[in-house]
Write a protein that holds these residues in place. Sequence first.
Motif, mmCIF file in Angstrom:
data_model
loop_
_atom_site.group_PDB
_atom_site.id
_atom_site.type_symbol
_atom_site.label_atom_id
_atom_site.label_comp_id
_atom_site.label_asym_id
_atom_site.label_seq_id
_atom_site.Cartn_x
_atom_site.Cartn_y
_atom_site.Cartn_z
ATOM 1 N N SER A 305 86.404 3.656 -4.475
ATOM 2 C CA SER A 305 86.210 4.952 -5.173
ATOM 3 C C SER A 305 86.802 5.108 -6.334
ATOM 4 C CB SER A 305 87.080 6.069 -4.352
ATOM 5 O OG SER A 305 87.033 7.317 -4.764
ATOM 6 N N ARG A 306 88.068 4.319 -6.728
ATOM 7 C CA ARG A 306 88.362 4.284 -8.154
ATOM 8 C C ARG A 306 87.786 3.437 -9.075
ATOM 9 N NH1 ARG A 306 95.008 3.707 -6.251
ATOM 10 N NH2 ARG A 306 94.948 5.553 -4.845
ATOM 11 N N ASP A 308 84.367 3.195 -9.003
ATOM 12 C CA ASP A 308 83.343 3.977 -9.270
ATOM 13 C C ASP A 308 83.599 4.995 -10.252
ATOM 14 O OD1 ASP A 308 81.883 2.455 -7.403
ATOM 15 O OD2 ASP A 308 81.767 4.044 -5.836
ATOM 16 N N ALA A 309 84.795 5.672 -10.052
ATOM 17 C CA ALA A 309 85.384 6.640 -10.802
ATOM 18 C C ALA A 309 85.423 6.127 -12.527
ATOM 19 C CB ALA A 309 86.560 7.298 -10.519
ATOM 20 N N PHE A 378 91.751 -0.373 -12.763
ATOM 21 C CA PHE A 378 91.536 0.864 -11.889
ATOM 22 C C PHE A 378 92.416 0.809 -10.636
ATOM 23 C CE2 PHE A 378 88.092 -1.741 -10.863
ATOM 24 C CZ PHE A 378 88.153 -1.917 -9.524
ATOM 25 N N ASP A 382 94.743 7.130 -9.793
ATOM 26 C CA ASP A 382 93.882 7.983 -8.776
ATOM 27 C C ASP A 382 92.646 8.426 -9.830
ATOM 28 O OD1 ASP A 382 94.160 10.455 -10.154
ATOM 29 O OD2 ASP A 382 96.077 10.916 -9.102
ATOM 30 N N GLU A 383 91.547 8.782 -8.943
ATOM 31 C CA GLU A 383 90.483 9.292 -9.733
ATOM 32 C C GLU A 383 90.608 10.099 -10.940
ATOM 33 O OE1 GLU A 383 90.843 9.050 -6.623
ATOM 34 O OE2 GLU A 383 89.164 7.795 -5.636
ATOM 35 N N GLU A 384 91.172 11.241 -10.771
ATOM 36 C CA GLU A 384 91.713 12.140 -11.814
ATOM 37 C C GLU A 384 92.016 11.505 -13.021
ATOM 38 O OE1 GLU A 384 93.791 16.587 -12.608
ATOM 39 O OE2 GLU A 384 93.563 15.585 -10.496
ATOM 40 N N ARG A 387 89.460 9.174 -14.898
ATOM 41 C CA ARG A 387 88.575 10.182 -15.863
ATOM 42 C C ARG A 387 89.184 10.458 -17.124
ATOM 43 N NH1 ARG A 387 86.465 11.280 -10.535
ATOM 44 N NH2 ARG A 387 88.030 13.045 -10.257
#
Length: 399
Positions: A305-306, A308-309, A378, A382-384, A387
């Motif tokens: 997930s990370r 991909d982010a 990554f 976290d994803e936020e 980004r």
Amino acid sequence: MSLHPLYATRTSRMKASEIRELLKLLDQPGIISFAGGIPDPKLFPAEEFAKAYQTALGSESKDQALQYSVSEGYAPLRQWLVDHMRQIGVECGIDNVLITSGSQQALDYLGKLFLSPGDTALVGWPTYLGAINAFDAYEPRFDQLSINGNRRAAEYTAAAGDGAVKFAYLSADFANPTGETVDLRGREAVLDLAEDLNCAVIEDGAYQALRYDGAPIPPILALELSRKGSIEACRTIYCGSFSKTLSPGLRVGWVVAAKPVISQLVLMKQASDLHSATINQMAVHQVAQTCFDTHVSMLRTAYRSRRDAMLSALEQYMPDGVEWTKPEGGMFVWVTLPKGISGADLLARALDTVKVAFVPGRAFHPDQSGSNTIRLSFSNSDEEKIREGVRRLGDLLRT
């Protein structure tokens, strides 16, 4: 009084790791760090390790846990690794396995084992900084390992001069720093080249378990085993680690190789630190046999997930002229900046203005080239934050 004039000549080649220095930034408020290639501590199996240490210190095992032990390592853990290696295609016995204090110690031992001053180590361009530092202490020359057929054995031999080509080092799965994977044909080509050069292959499998996309490719050692039938006939040496899957702080890694190689490494272990911490090995064994597969499955989901982010953010925020790898696993994305933009200069600006940290790519090149590259990790954001950090870098590159 200064003892500097008494230092061995090899110390002139030793330098601080840029990554280790950058890790100090993690404690600074407001920094979004893509620098250290480190696991997320929130994902450590802490409760399982607490139980494992409690068990190791129980009445039946505490004496063994706290006592000196054999240099080869804790036998139940070595046997677990025999089974683990079989699952990835490597048939071996317990005497083919040595426990080390992280795979970094294994790289140091292998440099000591193979390299005399002036010998050649073939490495990727770029390659893992820790490998460069480990090998560099033994005063080799570095040459670029090519797996696309552009260079033949005779060219490497001629370039080596009076020294010998001793080994090819590579991380075939999701390499640090590029995140790239060597395909099946490339792995076979490395074996062919090593045969022609009569040199060893050091396979760094630190990230092998962290695959998010695509079908697994057999390790180089597994491919060589299929050619030769026995690990005792193989020139490939596999280095593994629990640092990226269970815990880096316990410093438990391993080497799998033919028995004569393991015997030499055991002698080095005896002269270095006698043995890796027994209680740590016992704890890793208990956790591994209890939940290794399920834990690694959870890590794959989280880190996928990370990744991909980060890839999505790079696509959205990076200006034209910036390129990056698209890793199938691991912890890293390798970014190539437009020519004329220095990764080191960009880092200085990023820390000063947008509070984002990463590693300039020049550190991963033995000749200090690659100044317009950077490594982004990554795994520990976290994803936020990923980004936001990529957005800040994209805006900075546009100014």
